[in-house]
Scaffold this active site. Sequence first.
Site, short mmCIF file in Angstrom:
data_model
loop_
_atom_site.label_atom_id
_atom_site.label_comp_id
_atom_site.label_asym_id
_atom_site.label_seq_id
_atom_site.Cartn_x
_atom_site.Cartn_y
_atom_site.Cartn_z
N ARG A 1 0.82 -1.50 0.20
CA ARG A 1 0.20 -0.21 -0.04
C ARG A 1 1.06 1.70 0.08
O ARG A 1 0.20 2.36 -1.01
CB ARG A 1 -1.49 -0.11 1.29
CG ARG A 1 -2.14 1.02 0.74
CD ARG A 1 -3.12 1.41 0.12
NE ARG A 1 -2.77 2.02 -0.74
CZ ARG A 1 -2.76 1.02 -2.41
NH1 ARG A 1 -3.58 0.51 -2.19
NH2 ARG A 1 -2.59 1.66 -3.38
N ASP B 1 -2.25 38.19 -12.02
CA ASP B 1 -3.00 37.08 -11.45
C ASP B 1 -4.35 37.11 -11.44
O ASP B 1 -5.01 38.35 -11.76
CB ASP B 1 -2.87 37.54 -10.17
CG ASP B 1 -3.57 36.68 -8.82
OD1 ASP B 1 -3.67 35.30 -8.85
OD2 ASP B 1 -4.45 37.21 -7.93
#
Length: 279
Positions: free
Chosen positions: A99, A217
């Site tokens: 895992r 931005d």
Amino acid sequence: MILLPFYIDDLIKTALSEDINYIDSTADLLIDENSTSSAYFMAKADGVLAGIEIALRVFTLLDPEMKIELFKKDGNRVKKGDIIANFSGHTRLMLKAERTSLNILQHMSGIATYTDKCVQAVSGTNASITDTRKTLPGIRALQKYAVTVGGGRNHRYNLTDAAMLKDNHIDAYGGIKPAVEALRKKAGHMLQIEVETRDLDEVKEALECGVNVIMLDNMTAEQMSEAVKLINGRAKTEASGNVTLENIRAVAETGVDIISLGALTHSVTAFDISMKWNK
């Protein structure tokens, strides 16, 4: 980007300690300690592989006698059904490693695969694809490495690498110009300064300050095109905010130098890889 072995081993040990308290209540009670087995990793989708040697290190850290046959390496394109690696060793230890190993491999390959899609989408333009600091605590180096495997580039690694005046810095200090001037009085000559701008007036103010990089931005493609023409090569331009695989080509065609995406690391889909047992 190079990942140092001691960093990798420390990260894996932390992950294994989180996953196994005292014993593995399934494998340790079920499987004979002398049992050996062989298994393999198989791709269940098409994409770009990243983190395979780190994933396999989980196995060899638990079982130094593990035998590995590697067919694919980081940066290789894999297709659904491809066998990535064969390995054999102590059954209990293979089951303990499964895992943790797959978590690393699936996450890093997901980042590399999505980065590759973005890089391909802007092919032929001036823009390079970069990551951000929107990473998971403790595994930033893995995530940024995976971006480079996918053909992207790394933005600053941490807050020390460069001075970036974002909107909150600017608002807190009282404007772009006074903030840049204050930084320059204290910063060393090697420190680059980037300024985040929200409109063309702020672009002009940042340009007048002679900063190294101007971030555009959350601007529209039209605004970014105007900003790139205004800057005219006097500073690097970076597009950021609301960039997706669907609109990234249009952003790149504005002429920006850099497109940064937090999505490369903070919300990527894991790449589907399975561990199969050789019966």
